[in-house]
Design a protein around this motif. Structure first.
Motif, mmCIF file in Angstrom:
data_model
loop_
_atom_site.group_PDB
_atom_site.id
_atom_site.type_symbol
_atom_site.label_atom_id
_atom_site.label_comp_id
_atom_site.label_asym_id
_atom_site.label_seq_id
_atom_site.Cartn_x
_atom_site.Cartn_y
_atom_site.Cartn_z
ATOM 1 N N VAL A 186 0.832 -1.203 0.000
ATOM 2 C CA VAL A 186 0.000 0.000 0.000
ATOM 3 C C VAL A 186 0.866 1.251 0.000
ATOM 4 C CG1 VAL A 186 -1.761 1.293 1.265
ATOM 5 C CG2 VAL A 186 -1.871 -1.206 1.159
ATOM 6 N N SER A 187 1.895 1.256 0.848
ATOM 7 C CA SER A 187 2.806 2.398 0.924
ATOM 8 C C SER A 187 4.161 1.916 1.406
ATOM 9 C CB SER A 187 2.258 3.487 1.859
ATOM 10 O OG SER A 187 2.129 2.993 3.180
ATOM 11 N N GLN A 188 5.198 2.681 1.075
ATOM 12 C CA GLN A 188 6.552 2.272 1.439
ATOM 13 C C GLN A 188 7.459 3.486 1.544
ATOM 14 O OE1 GLN A 188 8.397 -0.331 -1.419
ATOM 15 N NE2 GLN A 188 10.301 -0.543 -0.253
ATOM 16 N N SER A 189 8.303 3.473 2.588
ATOM 17 C CA SER A 189 9.386 4.442 2.714
ATOM 18 C C SER A 189 10.653 3.662 3.036
ATOM 19 C CB SER A 189 9.072 5.471 3.805
ATOM 20 O OG SER A 189 9.000 4.845 5.071
ATOM 21 N N ALA A 190 11.724 4.359 3.381
ATOM 22 C CA ALA A 190 12.994 3.676 3.644
ATOM 23 C C ALA A 190 12.912 2.753 4.845
ATOM 24 C CB ALA A 190 14.112 4.708 3.840
ATOM 25 N N ASP A 191 12.085 3.119 5.852
ATOM 26 C CA ASP A 191 12.057 2.342 7.088
ATOM 27 C C ASP A 191 10.661 1.873 7.488
ATOM 28 O OD1 ASP A 191 10.941 4.730 7.868
ATOM 29 O OD2 ASP A 191 12.394 5.159 9.446
ATOM 30 N N GLU A 192 9.658 2.002 6.602
ATOM 31 C CA GLU A 192 8.305 1.587 6.948
ATOM 32 C C GLU A 192 7.554 1.139 5.699
ATOM 33 O OE1 GLU A 192 4.381 3.850 8.650
ATOM 34 O OE2 GLU A 192 6.217 4.008 9.861
ATOM 35 N N VAL A 193 6.752 0.094 5.834
ATOM 36 C CA VAL A 193 5.928 -0.375 4.723
ATOM 37 C C VAL A 193 4.595 -0.856 5.266
ATOM 38 C CG1 VAL A 193 6.807 -2.753 4.758
ATOM 39 C CG2 VAL A 193 5.885 -1.821 2.644
ATOM 40 N N LEU A 194 3.537 -0.627 4.501
ATOM 41 C CA LEU A 194 2.205 -1.108 4.833
ATOM 42 C C LEU A 194 1.781 -2.095 3.762
ATOM 43 C CD1 LEU A 194 -0.427 -1.002 6.502
ATOM 44 C CD2 LEU A 194 -1.152 0.916 5.037
ATOM 45 N N LEU A 195 1.475 -3.334 4.184
ATOM 46 C CA LEU A 195 0.952 -4.365 3.298
ATOM 47 C C LEU A 195 -0.526 -4.568 3.609
ATOM 48 C CD1 LEU A 195 3.742 -7.112 3.536
ATOM 49 C CD2 LEU A 195 3.640 -5.109 2.022
ATOM 50 N N ALA A 196 -1.288 -4.984 2.608
ATOM 51 C CA ALA A 196 -2.717 -5.214 2.814
ATOM 52 C C ALA A 196 -3.185 -6.409 2.005
ATOM 53 C CB ALA A 196 -3.526 -3.967 2.448
ATOM 54 N N LEU A 197 -4.311 -6.937 2.438
ATOM 55 C CA LEU A 197 -4.894 -8.123 1.829
ATOM 56 C C LEU A 197 -6.401 -8.060 2.024
ATOM 57 C CD1 LEU A 197 -4.956 -11.244 0.970
ATOM 58 C CD2 LEU A 197 -4.655 -11.693 3.406
ATOM 59 N N GLU A 198 -7.159 -8.383 0.986
ATOM 60 C CA GLU A 198 -8.596 -8.615 1.127
ATOM 61 C C GLU A 198 -8.873 -10.056 0.750
ATOM 62 O OE1 GLU A 198 -11.329 -5.855 -0.476
ATOM 63 O OE2 GLU A 198 -10.426 -4.127 0.556
ATOM 64 N N CYS A 199 -9.551 -10.771 1.644
ATOM 65 C CA CYS A 199 -9.721 -12.215 1.514
ATOM 66 C C CYS A 199 -11.178 -12.583 1.759
ATOM 67 C CB CYS A 199 -8.804 -12.938 2.502
ATOM 68 S SG CYS A 199 -8.739 -14.726 2.278
ATOM 69 N N ALA A 200 -11.667 -13.592 1.049
ATOM 70 C CA ALA A 200 -13.042 -14.045 1.218
ATOM 71 C C ALA A 200 -13.140 -15.358 1.978
ATOM 72 C CB ALA A 200 -13.705 -14.198 -0.151
ATOM 73 N N THR A 201 -11.989 -15.914 2.395
ATOM 74 C CA THR A 201 -11.955 -17.231 3.034
ATOM 75 C C THR A 201 -11.417 -17.123 4.452
ATOM 76 O OG1 THR A 201 -11.528 -18.237 0.886
ATOM 77 C CG2 THR A 201 -11.034 -19.571 2.824
ATOM 78 N N PRO A 202 -12.069 -17.657 5.471
ATOM 79 C CA PRO A 202 -13.343 -18.392 5.437
ATOM 80 C C PRO A 202 -14.563 -17.477 5.431
ATOM 81 C CG PRO A 202 -12.537 -18.332 7.667
ATOM 82 C CD PRO A 202 -11.490 -17.639 6.838
ATOM 83 N N PHE A 203 -14.304 -16.161 5.577
ATOM 84 C CA PHE A 203 -15.326 -15.129 5.451
ATOM 85 C C PHE A 203 -14.585 -13.874 5.031
ATOM 86 C CE2 PHE A 203 -14.476 -16.117 9.998
ATOM 87 C CZ PHE A 203 -13.578 -15.084 10.263
ATOM 88 N N ALA A 204 -15.307 -12.871 4.618
ATOM 89 C CA ALA A 204 -14.668 -11.683 4.060
ATOM 90 C C ALA A 204 -14.005 -10.845 5.155
ATOM 91 C CB ALA A 204 -15.691 -10.847 3.306
ATOM 92 N N TYR A 205 -12.732 -10.507 4.944
ATOM 93 C CA TYR A 205 -12.013 -9.633 5.870
ATOM 94 C C TYR A 205 -10.898 -8.910 5.121
ATOM 95 C CZ TYR A 205 -8.256 -13.165 6.068
ATOM 96 O OH TYR A 205 -7.240 -14.038 5.750
ATOM 97 N N ARG A 206 -10.452 -7.829 5.708
ATOM 98 C CA ARG A 206 -9.279 -7.100 5.222
ATOM 99 C C ARG A 206 -8.204 -7.156 6.296
ATOM 100 N NH1 ARG A 206 -11.486 -2.656 4.228
ATOM 101 N NH2 ARG A 206 -10.994 -1.497 6.119
ATOM 102 N N ALA A 207 -6.989 -7.457 5.906
ATOM 103 C CA ALA A 207 -5.875 -7.498 6.846
ATOM 104 C C ALA A 207 -4.810 -6.500 6.415
ATOM 105 C CB ALA A 207 -5.283 -8.906 6.909
#
Length: 301
Positions: free
Chosen positions: A100-121
């Motif tokens: 999602v975003s990145q700098s020299a010392d920080e990064v944000l990763l994301a995921l949207e998943c439908a298994t076993p139910f819908a969630y965003r991590a």
């Protein structure tokens, strides 16, 4: 594609496509591994369990009985690992994450998943002055509420002098299927109130009433890690005999909590509600540590 972060002391490598996993975290000056080192062969397997750390969501460890109850009814689960007959560690570790975003010392990763139910991590990794901070956050996206739990699965180098300090009042005893059978007082061999060497025999158990703090001492490698978790009242300790690693996993709930009385540590989330677990690992150089070559067994749990 690998993502690299660094501060003036340490260097972190991430593999978003391989379960949002950490590949390596090392000391810049010496190259010493702060988590179990992963080589290209480990990365090529595409298996997070061969790497240094991966996220556990929307639950940690094993679930019995082929599923669990939710307010909407029974949610059936199927085994999701070739090495285990029970559903294990949720689904986030088996998905590709995006940056999602990145700098020299920080990064944000994301995921949207439908298994076993819908969630965003989301996983936010940050390096500052030798401290690795991991924030794992999950938001429930399904219309029907469901139980959530979180965890992280770091692998640490294990050498003869490796020591652990982690205060817990009770331990979950387990059966042959690695499911909990009941709580007991922590036996002396597993009592890490004071820093001590890891047991020679197998440990694969959950510990409760944890204050979130642990200290890992690596005198042969010349450092200690001071670690602190929030949103995790339990930890899982996995010490496989004869291998060059061990795991201490901060988790929000015990193994099979979906079927334990009161569902300890689980959160029933409605649509758009969230839960978060934080874990920081602080690199502390120590005096007299050697620079030993590492030959670490890449077997996994």
């Amino acid at each position: 594609m690998l993502i690299e972060l660094q501060d003036h002391l340490t260097h972190l490598t991430l593999a978003p496509a391989v379960g949002g996993s950490i590949v390596n975290w090392r000391v810049r000056a010496s190259g010493q591994p702060l988590l179990r080192p992963s080589d290209q062969a480990a990365l090529d397997t595409g298996l997070p369990g061969k790497l240094a750390c991966y996220p556990l969501a929307p639950w940690s460890n094993r679930i019995a009985n082929g599923g669990f109850d939710t307010p909407a009814g029974w949610l059936a689960l199927t085994p999701n690992s070739l090495t285990d007959p029970l559903p294990i560690h949720g689904s986030a570790w088996q998905q590709a994450w995006r940056v999602v975003s990145q700098s020299a010392d920080e990064v944000l990763l994301a995921l949207e998943c439908a298994t076993p139910f819908a969630y965003r991590a989301e996983q936010r990794f940050r390096l500052r002055n030798g401290e690795l901070s991991i924030a794992l956050r999950v938001t429930h996206l399904a219309e029907q509420a469901a139980w959530h739990g979180l965890g992280l699965h770091p692998y640490l180098p294990r050498l003869p002098a490796t020591r652990l300090q982690a205060k817990a009042s009770q331990v979950w005893l387990s059966d042959a299927s690695k499911l909990p059978t009941g709580l007991a007082a922590v036996p002396h061999a597993w009592d890490f109130q004071a820093s001590k060497n890891l047991p020679e025999d197998l440990v694969d158990n959950g510990f409760s009433q944890w204050d979130g703090h642990c200290r890992i001492e690596q005198p042969e490698l010349g450092y200690a890690l001071e670690c602190q978790a929030t949103g995790a009242d339990y930890f899982l300790l996995y010490c496989p005999p004869g291998l060059g690693f061990f795991c201490i996993e901060p988790v929000s709930h015990p193994v099979n909590a979906h079927h334990l009385p009161g569902r300890p540590g689980l959160k029933l989330l409605e649509h758009n509600q969230s839960v978060q677990l934080n874990f920081t690992l602080k690199y502390i150089p120590t005096v007299g540590g050697g620079l030993l070559p590492m030959a670490v067994d890449q077997s996994c749990m």
